[in-house]
Design a protein around this motif. Structure first.
Motif, short mmCIF file in Angstrom:
data_model
loop_
_atom_site.label_atom_id
_atom_site.label_comp_id
_atom_site.label_asym_id
_atom_site.label_seq_id
_atom_site.Cartn_x
_atom_site.Cartn_y
_atom_site.Cartn_z
N ARG A 46 -25.64 20.93 -4.88
CA ARG A 46 -26.30 19.91 -6.02
C ARG A 46 -26.62 18.70 -5.46
O ARG A 46 -27.63 17.88 -5.82
CB ARG A 46 -25.25 19.99 -7.19
CG ARG A 46 -25.91 19.45 -8.37
CD ARG A 46 -27.09 20.01 -8.97
NE ARG A 46 -27.18 19.66 -10.17
CZ ARG A 46 -28.60 19.42 -10.37
NH1 ARG A 46 -29.48 20.14 -9.93
NH2 ARG A 46 -28.92 18.70 -11.53
N TYR A 49 -29.96 18.38 -3.46
CA TYR A 49 -31.05 18.20 -4.41
C TYR A 49 -31.20 17.06 -5.12
O TYR A 49 -32.28 16.42 -4.87
CB TYR A 49 -30.84 19.42 -5.58
CG TYR A 49 -31.91 19.19 -6.43
CD1 TYR A 49 -33.31 19.68 -5.98
CD2 TYR A 49 -31.75 18.40 -7.64
CE1 TYR A 49 -34.38 19.39 -6.81
CE2 TYR A 49 -33.02 18.24 -8.49
CZ TYR A 49 -34.26 18.75 -8.14
OH TYR A 49 -35.15 18.53 -8.84
N LYS A 50 -30.05 16.47 -5.54
CA LYS A 50 -30.39 15.14 -6.21
C LYS A 50 -30.88 13.88 -5.35
O LYS A 50 -31.59 13.01 -5.63
CB LYS A 50 -28.96 14.81 -6.74
CG LYS A 50 -28.66 15.66 -8.18
CD LYS A 50 -27.58 15.24 -8.79
CE LYS A 50 -27.11 15.56 -10.03
NZ LYS A 50 -26.24 15.08 -10.87
N LYS A 51 -30.26 13.99 -4.08
CA LYS A 51 -30.53 12.85 -3.19
C LYS A 51 -31.90 13.04 -2.71
O LYS A 51 -32.77 11.90 -2.56
CB LYS A 51 -29.71 12.67 -2.10
CG LYS A 51 -28.22 12.30 -2.43
CD LYS A 51 -27.23 11.83 -1.31
CE LYS A 51 -26.80 13.19 -0.42
NZ LYS A 51 -26.07 12.91 0.64
N THR A 54 -34.15 11.77 -5.30
CA THR A 54 -34.10 10.40 -5.60
C THR A 54 -35.03 9.73 -4.65
O THR A 54 -35.76 8.99 -4.90
CB THR A 54 -32.79 10.06 -5.59
OG1 THR A 54 -31.85 10.49 -6.48
CG2 THR A 54 -32.69 8.46 -5.78
N ARG A 79 -29.52 4.14 -12.22
CA ARG A 79 -28.96 5.62 -11.98
C ARG A 79 -28.98 6.59 -13.38
O ARG A 79 -28.78 7.63 -13.44
CB ARG A 79 -27.41 5.26 -12.10
CG ARG A 79 -26.90 4.69 -10.81
CD ARG A 79 -25.44 4.29 -10.83
NE ARG A 79 -24.90 3.26 -9.95
CZ ARG A 79 -24.79 3.45 -8.60
NH1 ARG A 79 -24.47 4.98 -8.36
NH2 ARG A 79 -24.32 2.95 -7.74
N ASP A 82 -33.01 9.26 -14.56
CA ASP A 82 -32.96 10.77 -14.72
C ASP A 82 -31.66 11.21 -14.35
O ASP A 82 -30.94 10.61 -13.45
CB ASP A 82 -34.13 11.28 -13.67
CG ASP A 82 -34.32 12.57 -13.83
OD1 ASP A 82 -33.56 13.59 -13.28
OD2 ASP A 82 -35.58 13.11 -14.53
N GLU A 83 -31.25 12.54 -14.84
CA GLU A 83 -30.08 13.01 -14.57
C GLU A 83 -29.97 13.53 -13.16
O GLU A 83 -28.74 13.83 -12.42
CB GLU A 83 -29.82 14.14 -15.44
CG GLU A 83 -30.64 15.32 -15.09
CD GLU A 83 -30.62 16.62 -16.32
OE1 GLU A 83 -31.21 17.54 -15.98
OE2 GLU A 83 -30.10 16.35 -17.16
N ASN A 84 -31.02 13.48 -12.40
CA ASN A 84 -31.07 13.78 -11.00
C ASN A 84 -31.04 12.97 -9.83
O ASN A 84 -30.95 13.08 -8.67
CB ASN A 84 -32.35 14.80 -10.52
CG ASN A 84 -32.29 16.09 -11.26
OD1 ASN A 84 -31.17 16.92 -11.35
ND2 ASN A 84 -33.32 16.61 -12.03
N LEU A 86 -29.38 10.35 -7.59
CA LEU A 86 -27.83 10.27 -7.08
C LEU A 86 -28.22 9.07 -5.91
O LEU A 86 -28.97 9.42 -4.74
CB LEU A 86 -27.51 11.56 -6.33
CG LEU A 86 -26.09 11.48 -5.54
CD1 LEU A 86 -24.86 10.97 -6.67
CD2 LEU A 86 -25.93 12.78 -5.26
#
Length: 127
Positions: A46, A49-51, A54, A79, A82-84, A86
C-alpha cells in the motif's frame, strides 16, 4: 517498459540483500507493475502505491515534498489533497521527453536505499 523498470529496481535492491517492493503507476494513477520480495513487509504494497502516486501527482520526488513540508515551504495540508498522498522518501516521477508519465516507488528498506533502487529502475529507461 514498466516491467523493465520494476525488475531493474528490484534487482538493484536484491543485490544489496534488501527485501523490498516496487511499483509503477501511470500518469492517471493506476498501477502498471508491482514486484514484491517474499520477505518484504506486507505494509509495503500500500505504501509504495501511495508514494508512486504522490510523486506522479505532484511531479516531484517524495523526498523533496517531505523536506519542503518539514521546512514549511510546502503547505502541510498537501496530505489532504487525496487519500493516496503519502509523503515519505522513495517516490520519484517518471519523466519522458519532459513529461511526467508516471511514478515509481520502492519501499521496505531505508529511505536512501529505496531511492537508490528506484533510480536504478529509471536508469533502465536509458538502455
Amino acid at each position: 517498459m514498466a516491467a523493465k523498470i520494476t525488475q531493474a529496481a528490484f534487482d538493484e535492491a536484491e543485490r544489496d540483500g534488501l527485501f523490498i517492493s516496487v511499483t509503477i503507476v501511470d500518469k492517471s494513477g493506476p498501477t502498471l507493475a508491482v514486484l514484491r520480495h517474499h520477505n518484504a513487509g506486507v505494509h509495503t504494497l500500500r505504501a509504495i502505491y501511495k508514494k508512486a502516486f504522490t510523486a506522479c501527482s505532484q511531479k516531484r520526488d517524495t523526498a523533496t515534498i517531505a523536506k519542503g513540508d518539514k521546512e514549511g515551504n510546502i503547505p502541510e495540508d498537501i496530505r489532504f489533497l487525496d487519500e493516496n498522498i503519502l509523503i515519505m522518501d522513495g517516490g520519484i516521477p517518471i519523466v519522458i521527453d519532459g513529461q511526467v508519465v508516471g511514478g515509481i516507488d520502492v519501499g521496505g528498506a531505508h529511505g536512501s536505499e529505496d531511492v537508490r533502487a528506484a533510480q536504478a529502475g529509471l536508469t533502465a529507461l536509458e538502455n
